[in-house]
Scaffold this motif. Structure first.
Motif, PDB file in Angstrom:
ATOM      1  N   UNK B 306      24.010 -61.185  17.415  1.00  0.00           N
ATOM      2  CA  UNK B 306      24.776 -60.565  17.671  1.00  0.00           C
ATOM      3  C   UNK B 306      24.667 -60.000  16.118  1.00  0.00           C
ATOM      4  N   UNK B 307      23.658 -61.018  15.115  1.00  0.00           N
ATOM      5  CA  UNK B 307      23.830 -60.053  13.889  1.00  0.00           C
ATOM      6  C   UNK B 307      22.953 -59.274  13.255  1.00  0.00           C
ATOM      7  N   UNK B 455      17.525 -65.184  23.605  1.00  0.00           N
ATOM      8  CA  UNK B 455      17.301 -64.145  23.709  1.00  0.00           C
ATOM      9  C   UNK B 455      17.674 -63.716  22.012  1.00  0.00           C
ATOM     10  N   UNK B 456      17.868 -64.714  21.597  1.00  0.00           N
ATOM     11  CA  UNK B 456      18.834 -64.013  19.655  1.00  0.00           C
ATOM     12  C   UNK B 456      17.031 -63.884  19.056  1.00  0.00           C
ATOM     13  N   UNK B 457      15.564 -63.970  19.915  1.00  0.00           N
ATOM     14  CA  UNK B 457      14.043 -64.329  18.727  1.00  0.00           C
ATOM     15  C   UNK B 457      14.155 -63.339  19.628  1.00  0.00           C
ATOM     16  N   UNK B 458      14.068 -63.032  20.845  1.00  0.00           N
ATOM     17  CA  UNK B 458      13.684 -61.513  21.359  1.00  0.00           C
ATOM     18  C   UNK B 458      14.539 -60.388  21.054  1.00  0.00           C
ATOM     19  N   UNK B 459      15.569 -60.587  20.267  1.00  0.00           N
ATOM     20  CA  UNK B 459      16.176 -58.898  19.637  1.00  0.00           C
ATOM     21  C   UNK B 459      15.622 -59.530  18.424  1.00  0.00           C
ATOM     22  N   UNK B 460      15.328 -60.305  17.698  1.00  0.00           N
ATOM     23  CA  UNK B 460      14.876 -60.295  16.140  1.00  0.00           C
ATOM     24  C   UNK B 460      13.581 -59.729  16.085  1.00  0.00           C
ATOM     25  N   UNK B 461      12.754 -60.337  16.756  1.00  0.00           N
ATOM     26  CA  UNK B 461      11.378 -59.503  16.792  1.00  0.00           C
ATOM     27  C   UNK B 461      10.951 -58.144  16.792  1.00  0.00           C
ATOM     28  N   UNK B 593      22.606 -52.515  20.375  1.00  0.00           N
ATOM     29  CA  UNK B 593      22.833 -52.426  21.755  1.00  0.00           C
ATOM     30  C   UNK B 593      22.521 -53.295  22.495  1.00  0.00           C
ATOM     31  N   UNK B 594      20.933 -53.561  21.688  1.00  0.00           N
ATOM     32  CA  UNK B 594      20.420 -55.185  22.550  1.00  0.00           C
ATOM     33  C   UNK B 594      21.610 -55.914  22.565  1.00  0.00           C
ATOM     34  N   UNK B 595      21.828 -56.351  22.376  1.00  0.00           N
ATOM     35  CA  UNK B 595      23.181 -57.620  22.039  1.00  0.00           C
ATOM     36  C   UNK B 595      24.195 -57.429  22.792  1.00  0.00           C
ATOM     37  N   UNK B 596      24.832 -56.045  23.339  1.00  0.00           N
ATOM     38  CA  UNK B 596      26.011 -55.924  23.823  1.00  0.00           C
ATOM     39  C   UNK B 596      26.146 -56.497  24.310  1.00  0.00           C
TER      40      UNK B 596
END
Lengths: 315, 687
Positions: B306-307, B455-461, B593-596
C-alpha cells in the motif's frame, strides 16, 4: 533423464492439451447455455473465433508500451510450457524430473503478472479496475492453491507430478481420506477463482460492475486477443486435468505397459474432465455473482479448508 | 587447511582499494573527478573481493590472518579469519558493490555542485570496507569495531540530504535502534565470554567445556534480538522503512541488499557455528525464527503493497525478504535439532540462496528507483507513470527485477522460493505434531506473502512505468546516463544467471557451508520425499524450464505466423473511452486506487482512516457541493501501538529523573556528600 520417447510423449500430450482446450471451453459454454434454457453456440465456436482473430488486423492503444504487446505472448508461452508438465491423457508427467507442480503454479503466476500489467498499460480506467481487483483475488487465490498442493503433496508424496498421479492411481478410485476431501473443496473453489467463473468473475459480460479478467484484456484485438483467449482456455484445461488426475484417479491405468489399459485410461480421463466441466458450468448457472468484497471470504474458506486437511493429515 | 600468501595478498589489496576509494577523492575539488576517483577504486575493490571470496568459497579452504601490526597475545586486536561462510557473504557484498559502484558514477552527478561528492565517496567506501571486515572478523573486538563503523558510516549516509527534516528523523531512529541492537549483540558475545573466558571466535566455536543449555539459550535470544534489529525483523523493523529510503539511492541499494545481510551472517554464525543446535531441546529456537520470519515476511509485504513512496515500498519489501531468509534459517535449525541433516541442508540452501538472490534483485530495484528519482525528481508513485516510453532501458531492467522478486520462473527468485517451499513441505519429517502444524501455518503466511508480493510489484511497475504520466516531471523524464544503466545491467545479469543456472549459486553455497552436494547436483534441485509406503523425488531444473519456455515460444510463434493466410496490420489508435472522448491521466487508476481492494481486505492491520470533507453551497441542500476533499491514511500499527508508548514512557521517566538536576551548586555538593557517605558505608560493610 527423459529419453526420446518420453520427450515425444510429452510434446504430443501438451499438443493435445493445447489443441483440445478451446473445445473444452466450447463444451462448458454449451452446458451453461443449456442449463439456462438457451440453445447456445456450437461447441466448436471457440475454434472459429480463434481462426478469425488470427487473421484479423490489430488495433493497439497509442498509450501502450511494449509491455502490452509482449503480454499475450508471455501468457501463451507460460501456459503452453505449463501444459508440458501436466499429466492429462496419460498418468505421466513426461518432464516430471525437470518441473513439478510448483513450476506449473509459477508459470501461471508469470502469465498473471503480465495480464495485470497489460491492464494497466493502456491507461483506461477499465484496465486499472481489472488489475486492482485481480491483485486482491490473486493475492488470496495463490495461497489457497499452494495450501491445496501442500495437502496433496503430504498425502500423495512430494511435488513431482508423475509420482503424485502415480500414487493416486495406486489407490482405488476416489482418494477418500479426510485430508484429500478438504483439499478437494479448496481446489474446486480455487479453480472457479482462477478461471474467472461466476461467484468470482463473469467473463460473459462487459459490465464494469462484474468484470475482472475481461477488464484487463479489454483493449486486445486480432492475434493478441486470440493468444489471450487461447491461453485462458489452456489454463482452464490444465487446472481441470490436475483436479481429475489427483482427486479422481478411477480408470487410470496402473502401468503404461498394456496398450488397451492406456487407451481406456485416456477415454476415462476425457469423460471425467467433461463431467467436471459440466459441473462447473452448472455451478455457474446456479450461483449468482458475489459482491466483490465477499469474494475474499470464499477464498479464505478455501485456505481454511486446506489447513483443516493438513491438520487431518498430521493427526 | 589454512593457506596464506595468494589470498592474503588479495585481502590486503581489497582493503587498499577501498581505502584509496575513500581517501583519493578528498584531493579533488571537481565533483566529476571526485566521483570517478571514489567509485572506480570501489568497483576495482569489489572485483578483487569477488575473486577472493569466490576462490575461498570454491576451494573450501579458510584464510586466517592477524594484521601485521597487531600486538600479540591480547584480546584487543584485529583478527581475521575467512572461512566459507564469511566468503559467501563477502561474495554478496562484492557482487552488489560492483554493480552499485558503476551505477554511482552516473548517479552522483545528481549531486554535482550541490553537495560534497567527496563526502559521499569517502563514506561509501568506508561503509563497504567495514561490511567486508565485519564478515571477516574473528574476534569480538574487531567484529564490534567494524560493526560500529558500518553503522556510523551508514548513519551519515542516511542523513546525507540533511536539510530535509525527514532524513534527520530517520537518521535518529536508525542510530538509536541500531545501537539498541548492538547492545544485545554485545550481550550475546559477553554471555559466551563469561563461559569461555576468551573473546576470540575460535574459543566460542570450541569452548573448553560445553556451554550449559541455559547459557546457549541466552546467547541465542540475545543474538536473535540484536541481529534481528539490524536485519529489520518484525517487530524491531521500524527504523528500516525510514532509514533505507532516506539515503541516496545507491546507498539504499547497498543498505537493503547487503547491510542487512551482515545481520543474517551474524545470526547464521551464532546459530550454526557457535551454538549449533544438536538436541530437540533447541527446536524452539528454530520455531521462534520461523514465527518471526514468517510474520516479518507477511507484515513487510502488506505494508509494501500500500506504500506510495517507491523507495519506502522497496524497503518494506526488504523486510519481507529478510523474513523469508530467516524462515529458511529457522527451518534449518528445527531440522538440525532433530538430527535431520539432509533437510537442514535443503533449508539452509534455500535461505542462503534467497539471501544471494535478494541481494541481486533488491539492489537492481533500488537502483531502478534511483534512476526514476534521477529522471523525474520524485519517488511518489502517484506522480509517476508512462516512464516505459521515456526510459525504456530503466523500465526493462526494473521489470526484470520485479519478475525476479515476485518469485516467477525463469528468474532467480523462483528458484530460491521453490527450495523454501520444499523445506516447508518437508516439515512432515519433524517428529512432533505441534511443530508440524505450526510450520504449516507458517506455510500459509509464506504463500500469502508470495501472492501479495506479486500484486505489490505489478502495482509498483505498473504505476511507475505504464499508462499515462501523472505529472509534468514524469512527462519530461529522460533516460539516465549509460553508467547507471550499466550498473543496473550487472545486477539484472545476476538475476538471470542465478535463475537459469542455479548451480552457479547453489554449488558455491554448498561448498562454502560444507553441505552435501546431492541437493544441488548439476542444475537439478532435488528433494526426496519418503513416508511409509510412498517414496518419490521432487526435482526441478531451472535451465530445462527456461529451454522449454524458449521452445514453446518458438512453436507458438511458428504456429501464429503459419496460420495467418494474409499479412495482418497493426493500427495505432486511442484507448477505448466508451465514446466519452478525451481520456486523461486523472481517469486512470493510481497507485493508491490499485491497492484499495487489498487495503479493504486487510483493514484489520492497516486501520485505514478516511475523512471526506465537503464544502456545500448551503446547509439545507446536501447535494450541491462546491468542492470535496478526501483524505485517507493508514497507520503503522507497530509505530503507534508499540514504539510510541515505549518512547513516551522512557521520556516520562527521564523527565522525572531530571528533577534532581536543579542547577544549584549546593544541591550538587549535597549529592557528592551523600555519594561519599554511601561509598564509605559500602566499603565498611563489604570489606
Amino acid at each position: 533423464m527423459a529419453d526420446v520417447a518420453t520427450v515425444a510423449i510429452g510434446v504430443v500430450q501438451a499438443a493435445g492439451i493445447v489443441a483440445l482446450a478451446p473445445f473444452l471451453t466450447g463444451v462448458m459454454r454449451k452446458v451453461k447455455a443449456r442449463t439456462q434454457k438457451r440453445v447456445g453456440a456450437s461447441v466448436l465456436q471457440p475454434y472459429y473465433d480463434l481462426a478469425k482473430l488470427l487473421k484479423k488486423d490489430e488495433v493497439v492503444s497509442d498509450q501502450s508500451s511494449w509491455v502490452f504487446r509482449a503480454a499475450p505472448w508471455v501468457m501463451m508461452v507460460a501456459t503452453v510450457t505449463a501444459a508440458l508438465f501436466v499429466p492429462a491423457l496419460l498418468p505421466l508427467s513426461p518432464f516430471g524430473a525437470v518441473g513439478d507442480v510448483l513450476v506449473v503454479l509459477g508459470l501461471f503466476g508469470l502469465a498473471r503478472f503480465f495480464t495485470m500489467l497489460a491492464g494497466l498499460d493502456v491507461a483506461s480506467a477499465f484496465g486499472g479496475l481489472g488489475t486492482s481487483r485481480e491483485m486482491m483475488m490473486s493475492a488470496l487465490a495463490e495461497p489457497a492453491m499452494f495450501m491445496t498442493i501442500f495437502v496433496v503433496s503430504l498425502t500423495l508424496g512430494g511435488t513431482n507430478l508423475s509420482s503424485l498421479v502415480g500414487a493416486a492411481a495406486q489407490s482405488a478410485g476416489f482418494v477418500a481420506v479426510p485430508s484429500m476431501l478438504f483439499a478437494l473443496i479448496a481446489f474446486f473453489i480455487v479453480i472457479l477463482a482462477e478461471t474467472g467463473k461466476v461467484p468470482f468473475d463473469n467473463p460473459a459480460t462487459h459490465l464494469e460492475l462484474t468484470m475482472i479478467h475481461e477488464a484487463m484484456v479489454l483493449e486486445y484485438s486480432g492475434k493478441s486477443l486470440a493468444l489471450v483467449q487461447w491461453s485462458q482456455s489452456i489454463k482452464q484445461l490444465i487446472l481441470l486435468a490436475l483436479l481429475v488426475n489427483l482427486f479422481f484417479p478411477a480408470g487410470m491405468p496402473p502401468s503404461l505397459d498394456a496398450g488397451w489399459q492406456v487407451a481406456a485410461g485416456a477415454g476415462a480421463f476425457v469423460a471425467k474432465v467433461a463431467l467436471v466441466a459440466a459441473l462447473v458450468a452448472f455451478v455457474e448457472t446456479r450461483v449468482a455473482k458475489w459482491r466483490l468484497f465477499r469474494v475474499p471470504d470464499l477464498l479464505v474458506m478455501a485456505i481454511a479448508s486446506s489447513m483443516i486437511g493438513v491438520i487431518f493429515y498430521y493427526l | 587447511m589454512i593457506i596464506g600468501d595468494g589470498h592474503s595478498v588479495l585481502f590486503y589489496l581489497v582493503i587498499l582499494a577501498f581505502i584509496a576509494g575513500a581517501l583519493v577523492p578528498l584531493a579533488f575539488r571537481n565533483s566529476r573527478k571526485a566521483s570517478v576517483a571514489s567509485f572506480a577504486p570501489g568497483a576495482a575493490g569489489s572485483v578483487l573481493t569477488i575473486a577472493l571470496a569466490a576462490s575461498i568459497a570454491v576451494s573450501g579452504t579458510a584464510l586466517e590472518m592477524p594484521l601485521p601490526f597487531a600486538a600479540a597475545a591480547t584480546e584487543i586486536e584485529f583478527q581475521f579469519y575467512i572461512d566459507g561462510m564469511s566468503a559467501f557473504f563477502m561474495l554478496i557484498i562484492g557482487l552488489v558493490t560492483l554493480a552499485v559502484s558503476i551505477y554511482s558514477i552516473g548517479y552522483s552527478s545528481e549531486y554535482h555542485e550541490k553537495r560534497s561528492i567527496r563526502a559521499l565517496g569517502f563514506l561509501f567506501n568506508l561503509f563497504v570496507l567495514s561490511m567486508i571486515l565485519v564478515v571477516a572478523s574473528d574476534n569480538v573486538f574487531s567484529f564490534l569495531v567494524f560493526w560500529e563503523a558500518m553503522s556510523l558510516a551508514s548513519f551519515f549516509l542516511v542523513i546525507y540530504e540533511h536539510e530535509s527534516e525527514g532524513s534527520i528523523r530517520a537518521g535518529m531512529t536508525y542510530i538509536v535502534m541500531t545501537h539498541l541492537g548492538t547492545a544485545f549483540i554485545l550481550g550475546s558475545f559477553l554471555a559466551m565470554y563469561f563461559q569461555t573466558g576468551s573473546l576470540s571466535f575460535d574459543s566460542f566455536r570450541s569452548p573448553g567445556s560445553p556451554m550449559p543449555a541455559y547459557i546457549r539459550d541466552i546467547v541465542f535470544v540475545l543474538a536473535l534480538v540484536g541481529f534481528g534489529t539490524k536485519a529489520g525483523l518484525v517487530p524491531m523493523h521500524v527504523w528500516l522503512p525510514q532509514a533505507h529510503p532516506s539515503a541516496p539511492s545507491n546507498v539504499s541499494a547497498l543498505m537493503s541488499a547487503v547491510m542487512i545481510k551482515t545481520a543474517i551472517y551474524g545470526l547464521a554464525r551464532v546459530t550454526l557455528d557457535f551454538a549449533a543446535p544438536s538436541s530437540p531441546d533447541s527446536a524452539w529456537w528454530g520455531m521462534l525464527m520461523v514465527v518471526a520470519g514468517s510474520a516479518s515476511a507477511l507484515i513487510g509485504v502488506l505494508y509494501a503493497a500500500i506504500e506510495k513512496d517507491i523507495k519506502r515500498a522497496l524497503a518494506f519489501s526488504s523486510i519481507e525478504n529478510i523474513g523469508i531468509v530467516i524462515l529458511g534459517l529457522g527451518l534449518s535449525v528445527v531440522f538440525l535439532s532433530f538430527g535431520l541433516q539432509a533437510l537442514a541442508a535443503v533449508a539452509l540452501l534455500a535461505s542462503m540462496y534467497h539471501s544471494l538472490n535478494h541481494a541481486a534483485f533488491k539492489s537492481l530495484l533500488f537502483m531502478g528507483a534511483g534512476s526514476v528519482l534521477f529522471g523525474t525528481h520524485t519517488k511518489n508513485m502517484e506522480q509517476l507513470g508512462g516512464l516505459a516510453k521515456k526510459m525504456p532501458w530503466t523500465a526493462l531492467l526494473f521489470l526484470i527485477g520485479a519478475i525476479a522478486i515476485s518469485g516467477l520462473p525463469p528468474l532467480n527468485g523462483f528458484a530460491s522460493e521453490w527450495l523454501t517451499m520444499q523445506a516447508l513441505l518437508s516439515s512432515y519429517q519433524v517428529p512432533n505434531v505441534a511443530l508440524q502444524v505450526s510450520i504449516s501455518f507458517a506455510s500459509i503466511a509464506f504463500a500469502l506473502t508470495a501472492g501479495i508480493a506479486l500484486a505489490t510489484f505489478v502495482r509498483m511497475f505498473g504505476a511507475t512505468f505504464l499508462s499515462r504520466p501523472r505529472s509534468k516531471e514524469a512527462e519530461h523524464a529522460k533516460e539516465v546516463p549509460k553508467t547507471m544503466i550499466a550498473g543496473m545491467s550487472v545486477a539484472a545479469g545476476l538475476c538471470i544467471v542465478f535463475g537459469i543456472l542455479p548451480f552457479a549459486a547453489t554449488g558455491m553455497i554448498a561448498s562454502s557451508f560444507g553441505l552435501d552436494e546431492s541437493v544441488a547436483s548439476f542444475n537439478v534441485l532435488t528433494v526426496p520425499y519418503s513416508v511409509s509406503g510412498i517414496e518419490s523425488i521432487s526435482s526441478m531444473s531451472m535451465p530445462a524450464v527456461a529451454v522449454m519456455m524458449g521452445a514453446a515460444g518458438a512453436a507458438i510463434a511458428g504456429f501464429v505466423l503459419a496460420s495467418g493466410s494474409r499479412k495482418t496490420a497493426r493500427k495505432i489508435y486511442s484507448t477505448w473511452d466508451c465514446g466519452f472522448g478525451e481520456l486523461n491521466e486523472r481517469m486512470e487508476y493510481t497507485a493508491s486506487s490499485l491497492s484499495q481492494p487489498i487495503r479493504t481486505v486487510f483493514r484489520a492491520l492497516y486501520k485505514p482512516r478516511m475523512t471526506i470533507s465537503k464544502d456545500r453551497y448551503s446547509d439545507s441542500n446536501p447535494y450541491m457541493k462546491k468542492s470535496m476533499r478526501v483524505e485517507s491514511e493508514t497507520k503503522d500499527v507497530f509505530e503507534d501501538r508499540l514504539y510510541a508508548p515505549a518512547v513516551k514512557t522512557a521520556v516520562g521517566f527521564f523527565d522525572r529523573v531530571r528533577r534532581i538536576q536543579t542547577g544549584k551548586v549546593n544541591a550538587y555538593l549535597l549529592y557528592v556528600m551523600i555519594a561519599l557517605a554511601l561509598l564509605l558505608l559500602l566499603a565498611r560493610v563489604m570489606p
